[in-house]
Design a protein around this motif. Structure first.
Motif, PDB file in Angstrom:
ATOM      1  N   ALA A  82       0.874  -1.179   0.000  1.00  0.00           N
ATOM      2  CA  ALA A  82       0.000   0.000   0.000  1.00  0.00           C
ATOM      3  C   ALA A  82       0.909   1.227   0.000  1.00  0.00           C
ATOM      4  CB  ALA A  82      -0.942  -0.009   1.206  1.00  0.00           C
ATOM      5  N   ASP A 239      -7.534   7.429   0.608  1.00  0.00           N
ATOM      6  CA  ASP A 239      -6.527   7.011  -0.379  1.00  0.00           C
ATOM      7  C   ASP A 239      -5.171   7.520   0.119  1.00  0.00           C
ATOM      8  OD1 ASP A 239      -5.060   6.380  -2.670  1.00  0.00           O
ATOM      9  OD2 ASP A 239      -5.810   8.094  -3.794  1.00  0.00           O
ATOM     10  N   ASN A 240      -4.291   6.685   0.773  1.00  0.00           N
ATOM     11  CA  ASN A 240      -4.510   5.259   0.785  1.00  0.00           C
ATOM     12  C   ASN A 240      -4.263   4.686   2.187  1.00  0.00           C
ATOM     13  OD1 ASN A 240      -4.982   2.733  -0.514  1.00  0.00           O
ATOM     14  ND2 ASN A 240      -2.815   2.418  -0.757  1.00  0.00           N
ATOM     15  N   SER A 243      -6.046   1.423   2.967  1.00  0.00           N
ATOM     16  CA  SER A 243      -5.361   0.181   2.590  1.00  0.00           C
ATOM     17  C   SER A 243      -4.225  -0.137   3.552  1.00  0.00           C
ATOM     18  CB  SER A 243      -4.830   0.288   1.162  1.00  0.00           C
ATOM     19  OG  SER A 243      -5.876   0.466   0.237  1.00  0.00           O
ATOM     20  N   ALA A 308      -2.779  -3.064  -2.621  1.00  0.00           N
ATOM     21  CA  ALA A 308      -4.083  -2.542  -2.220  1.00  0.00           C
ATOM     22  C   ALA A 308      -4.082  -1.022  -2.318  1.00  0.00           C
ATOM     23  CB  ALA A 308      -4.425  -2.988  -0.801  1.00  0.00           C
ATOM     24  N   ASP A 309      -4.909  -0.500  -3.191  1.00  0.00           N
ATOM     25  CA  ASP A 309      -5.038   0.948  -3.378  1.00  0.00           C
ATOM     26  C   ASP A 309      -6.470   1.206  -3.854  1.00  0.00           C
ATOM     27  OD1 ASP A 309      -4.516   3.622  -3.601  1.00  0.00           O
ATOM     28  OD2 ASP A 309      -2.912   3.440  -5.067  1.00  0.00           O
ATOM     29  N   ASN A 310      -7.100   2.207  -3.312  1.00  0.00           N
ATOM     30  CA  ASN A 310      -8.526   2.408  -3.545  1.00  0.00           C
ATOM     31  C   ASN A 310      -8.866   2.567  -5.028  1.00  0.00           C
ATOM     32  OD1 ASN A 310      -8.610   2.316  -0.802  1.00  0.00           O
ATOM     33  ND2 ASN A 310      -9.348   4.398  -0.505  1.00  0.00           N
ATOM     34  N   THR A 379      -0.610   2.463  -9.807  1.00  0.00           N
ATOM     35  CA  THR A 379      -0.277   2.417  -8.385  1.00  0.00           C
ATOM     36  C   THR A 379       1.039   1.664  -8.230  1.00  0.00           C
ATOM     37  OG1 THR A 379      -1.132   1.804  -6.204  1.00  0.00           O
ATOM     38  CG2 THR A 379      -1.710   0.361  -8.049  1.00  0.00           C
ATOM     39  N   ASP A 394      -3.662  -6.157  -8.330  1.00  0.00           N
ATOM     40  CA  ASP A 394      -4.057  -4.819  -7.904  1.00  0.00           C
ATOM     41  C   ASP A 394      -5.525  -4.849  -7.511  1.00  0.00           C
ATOM     42  OD1 ASP A 394      -2.049  -2.659  -7.990  1.00  0.00           O
ATOM     43  OD2 ASP A 394      -1.712  -3.383 -10.031  1.00  0.00           O
ATOM     44  N   GLY A 396      -8.606  -2.829  -4.641  1.00  0.00           N
ATOM     45  CA  GLY A 396      -8.851  -1.713  -3.746  1.00  0.00           C
ATOM     46  C   GLY A 396     -10.312  -1.558  -3.403  1.00  0.00           C
TER      47      GLY A 396
END
Length: 431
Positions: A82, A239-240, A243, A308-310, A379, A394, A396
């Protein structure tokens, strides 16, 4: 831990993490409470099976890992990634501006921030300050003014009749915030204000002279549950940091048997090219010191990274900005992000593994593909995959108002992703 407890702990984390430095400090404290031992990059490491460790770089990137009882060469490492940074306004090195009896601060835009929402907010400042003490030794301190100390007032519509039609924001001239009323002769230099703040937070601090700083403005409005039926969460820095929190909770709560790792990088919002960014060597060097450079290719071949990223939820007022079959809904589950031009690193195998875990837990998930006629963001997933050669997914939580000063997400999606990631970290094999 149920959904309500999860969100309560998330809100506490968000409130206490106005900058990447504070987020890493908060994560380090949580890791230590869970039995993780702090490592020093400058020291020799003696790592043992079945132990848990963490290490930081620049106070803004953190890597936590458990060595597990299984050999990483034969079982691989389950990784989660993240990032700790969010778009914001950063104070310039020589920030003092004096106009019409007002003391203002020069600021620089960090990352791809939506600027209009920064107006008319109750803003504070936080970050890292570097100084020398009375013995001429360099020191660092984290500061947080905590209460509203600056604001950026809008220009009245009477003075800009086209404001609702054509107003744009000039980041050099329109956003310097007001700190106080004072002219240049009576104003306290900004660095002196920082020295006073350090002493206020730590009366024993020996501050002879502030030399430099990295300070961000942030909104003091706390996180909240919103909606008539409490369907949503709203906060700065979802963000972020959302995560980061999910990955942290998954690692802390996971069974320590399997080798696992969490990396939360700084500087994702500005390209990740830094000593502590995802394009830098930090993660590679930690892996080499853990499993050895000679064995690392074999370990990586059996490992996996979940980045993990929105994700962009489909906004009801702008539904046409999404592909008709790939508009993620809030509270309908985490979003697997796919881009065939490798802006996301997901492939069919990594997506299938996530779907398999999610289905085994009877939890929802969704897919996102950007409209074919629109550009796609990215990301740390492709960067980490390219640097390490590790297969990557990837994913999110879907959200609204990404890169705004205040963002919104579903109240249930974060907890769903936490449950899946915790199970992922406990898998004996990921082949």
């Amino acid at each position: 831990m149920d959904n309500a407890v999860f969100n309560s702990k998330l809100f506490d984390f968000l409130k206490q993490s106005p900058t990447p430095y504070h987020a890493v400090q908060r994560m380090a404290r949580r890791l230590e409470a869970a039995g993780f031992e702090r490592l020093d990059e400058q020291a020799a490491w003696s790592l043992a099976p079945g132990q848990r460790y963490y290490v930081t770089r620049n106070d803004s990137t953190i890597i936590a890992f458990q060595t597990g009882q299984s050999d990483p060469v034969t079982h691989g490492i389950r990784m989660i990634g993240a990032h700790t940074d969010s778009p914001c306004l950063r104070v310039k090195p020589n920030p003092e501006i004096y106009k019409k009896g007002f003391y203002q601060l020069g600021v620089e835009v960090y990352g791809g921030a939506l600027l209009n929402p920064w107006f008319d907010r109750d803003l504070s400042m936080a970050g890292r300050v570097s100084y020398v003490d009375s013995h001429d030794r360099l020191r660092d301190a984290l500061v947080d003014f905590a209460r509203p100390v600056v604001t950026i007032p809008s220009l009245a519509i009477h003075l800009d009749r086209e404001a609702n039609n054509t107003r744009t924001v000039n980041p050099q001239t329109d956003i310097p915030p007001i700190l106080m009323q004072a002219d240049e002769k009576e104003a306290v230099p900004f660095r002196q204000l920082l020295a006073d703040r350090i002493r206020a937070e730590d009366p024993e601090a020996d501050v002879a002279k502030v030399l430099d700083y990295e300070l961000s403005l942030y909104d003091t409005q706390p996180p909240a549950t919103v909606g008539l039926n409490d369907d949503f969460i709203a906060s700065a820095r979802l963000d972020n940091l959302l995560s980061c929190f999910i990955g942290l909770q998954a690692l802390v709560q996971a069974d320590p048997t399997q080798p696992a790792l969490l990396v939360c990088n700084d500087h994702e919002e500005v390209g990740s090219m830094s000593a502590e960014g995802a394009q830098g060597p930090f993660l590679s060097s930690v892996l080499d010191r853990w499993v050895g450079a000679a064995d690392r290719p074999r370990v990586i071949a059996r490992s996996m990274m979940i980045s993990a990223d929105n994700a962009h939820g489909v906004h009801p007022n702008y539904a046409d900005r999404h592909d008709g079959n790939h508009g993620p809904l809030l509270n309908a589950g985490p979003v697997i992000k796919v881009n065939n031009n490798q802006r996301y690193a997901t492939n069919s195998r990594t997506a299938a593994l996530y779907r398999h875990i999610s289905e085994s837990l009877d939890l929802p998930c969704q897919s996102f593909v950007v409209r074919t006629d629109m550009g796609c963001g990215s990301t740390i997933g492709p960067l980490t995959a390219g640097n390490l050669g590790v297969r990557t997914l990837d994913i999110g939580v879907p959200q609204f108002a990404m890169h705004s000063i205040r963002e919104m997400a579903g109240a249930r999606d974060g907890y769903v992703l936490y449950q899946v990631l915790r199970r992922y970290l406990e898998l004996e094999q990921i082949d």
